[in-house]
Write a protein that holds these residues in place. Structure first.
Motif, mmCIF file in Angstrom:
data_model
loop_
_atom_site.group_PDB
_atom_site.id
_atom_site.type_symbol
_atom_site.label_atom_id
_atom_site.label_comp_id
_atom_site.label_asym_id
_atom_site.label_seq_id
_atom_site.Cartn_x
_atom_site.Cartn_y
_atom_site.Cartn_z
ATOM 1 N N VAL A 123 -5.253 3.736 -8.934
ATOM 2 C CA VAL A 123 -5.117 3.062 -10.229
ATOM 3 C C VAL A 123 -5.810 3.840 -11.342
ATOM 4 O O VAL A 123 -5.304 3.908 -12.477
ATOM 5 C CB VAL A 123 -5.655 1.623 -10.127
ATOM 6 C CG1 VAL A 123 -5.975 1.053 -11.493
ATOM 7 C CG2 VAL A 123 -4.657 0.737 -9.410
ATOM 8 N N ALA A 183 -3.893 -6.660 -4.869
ATOM 9 C CA ALA A 183 -3.847 -6.017 -6.176
ATOM 10 C C ALA A 183 -5.257 -5.926 -6.738
ATOM 11 O O ALA A 183 -6.157 -6.648 -6.339
ATOM 12 C CB ALA A 183 -2.951 -6.815 -7.114
ATOM 13 N N VAL A 184 -5.434 -5.030 -7.711
ATOM 14 C CA VAL A 184 -6.760 -4.811 -8.289
ATOM 15 C C VAL A 184 -6.970 -5.792 -9.429
ATOM 16 O O VAL A 184 -6.229 -5.794 -10.404
ATOM 17 C CB VAL A 184 -6.891 -3.364 -8.803
ATOM 18 C CG1 VAL A 184 -8.262 -3.142 -9.418
ATOM 19 C CG2 VAL A 184 -6.662 -2.387 -7.656
ATOM 20 N N SER A 229 -3.511 0.871 -5.002
ATOM 21 C CA SER A 229 -4.742 0.420 -5.643
ATOM 22 C C SER A 229 -5.806 1.514 -5.690
ATOM 23 O O SER A 229 -6.604 1.564 -6.628
ATOM 24 C CB SER A 229 -5.300 -0.806 -4.915
ATOM 25 O OG SER A 229 -5.536 -0.510 -3.539
ATOM 26 N N LYS A 269 0.834 -1.178 0.000
ATOM 27 C CA LYS A 269 0.000 0.000 0.000
ATOM 28 C C LYS A 269 0.875 1.236 0.000
ATOM 29 O O LYS A 269 1.943 1.248 0.577
ATOM 30 C CB LYS A 269 -0.855 0.025 1.258
ATOM 31 C CG LYS A 269 -2.342 -0.118 0.997
ATOM 32 C CD LYS A 269 -3.115 0.068 2.250
ATOM 33 C CE LYS A 269 -4.324 0.915 2.038
ATOM 34 N NZ LYS A 269 -5.145 1.049 3.213
#
Length: 288
Positions: free
Chosen positions: A117, A70-71, A114, A61
């Motif tokens: 993004v 993770a996305v 994240s 993070k």
């Protein structure tokens, strides 16, 4: 006076194997000796670059240092916005084709938190934690373009001062045969390692340490690039450049005003250019 060595030629007594003798008289770190085709200009990207984000495990993070998931799916959806970013950079004429190809291959969203993004491919700097940022794509392209301008690619061994999240190191891997990247902040050093590990880029070597003194064990370098600006360019960086090599770094040449500085080392000395104003985090000594 001893003439500096060529950026691509190994110094006398030097071997590119693990633990080989370095130009500084010490021993080179025990990095893998094999340098893959992935790192060269025009080379094909690693298969890991196209792996969906969901399979990458966990990434740090930005604010804190703990790990966050993770996305999922972003890696599959980012190609169009990444291509649009590259087109904007091309229209601005900031970098040669080889640099633009590196931007197209390296997924910037993998190197940001994240929660950020959605902004990964905008031309903006983003926080990566611990008071640091990932630079704007246009600034990174400008500096990499200057590093490569008028020079045969891939470059030889290049030193990066300020690994940050590892994004620029991943770009350099496409443009250089070997990248040594130094970071003075332990959490960022670890974050870069986590970001780069899934990509399996064997010609990038991460070093935790004080970058103000450069990294003499790996010298001489075909190029040095820095992501932090001090009062001037540190003398050790200049001394670690090979003949024909180039340094690109910000420097605060006037109080409160940083400029981009390019230094070329020639057989008779150094040629220095001061370019446009920029703003990077301050160059600091020591580790934390």
């Amino acid at each position: 006076m001893v003439k500096p060595r060529s950026p691509l030629a190994a110094p006398p007594g030097t071997r590119e194997a693990n633990g080989a003798t370095g130009a500084s008289g010490g021993r080179r770190p025990g990095f893998p000796a094999a340098l893959p085709a992935w790192g060269g200009a025009g080379a094909k990207p690693s298969a890991a670059l196209s792996t969906p984000a969901a399979s990458r495990g966990r990434t740090p993070k930005a604010l804190g240092g703990e790990l966050a998931p993770a996305v999922a799916g972003v890696g599959l959806d980012s190609a169009a916005v990444r291509a649009a970013m590259v087109r904007r950079l091309a229209q601005q004429g900031l970098a040669p084709e080889a640099v633009l190809q590196a931007f197209e291959r390296v997924e910037r969203h993998r190197f940001v938190d994240s929660g950020l993004v959605a902004q990964a491919y905008e031309d903006t700097s983003l926080p990566i934690g611990w008071g640091q940022t990932i630079s704007k794509p246009s600034v990174v392209a400008r500096m990499l373009g200057l590093l490569c301008e008028g020079r045969a690619l891939p470059l030889g061994r290049v030193l990066e001062i300020g690994t940050g999240c590892g994004y620029q190191a991943a770009l350099l891997a496409h443009l250089c045969r070997e990248v040594y990247s130094m970071e003075r902040l332990r959490p960022l050093h670890e974050r870069a390692r986590e970001n780069l590990r899934p990509l399996r880029i064997p010609n990038v070597h991460l070093i935790f340490g004080d970058g103000t003194a450069g990294y003499p064990k790996g010298a001489p370098y075909a190029g040095i690039i820095a992501a932090a600006g001090g009062a001037d360019i540190p003398t050790p960086w200049l001394e670690q450049l090979a003949v024909g090599a180039r340094l690109v770094a910000p420097a605060e040449l006037a109080p409160g005003r940083q400029s981009l500085v390019v230094v070329d080392r020639t057989a008779v000395g150094y040629e220095r250019r001061v370019l446009e104003g920029v703003w990077f985090v301050p160059l600091k000594s020591g580790v934390a």
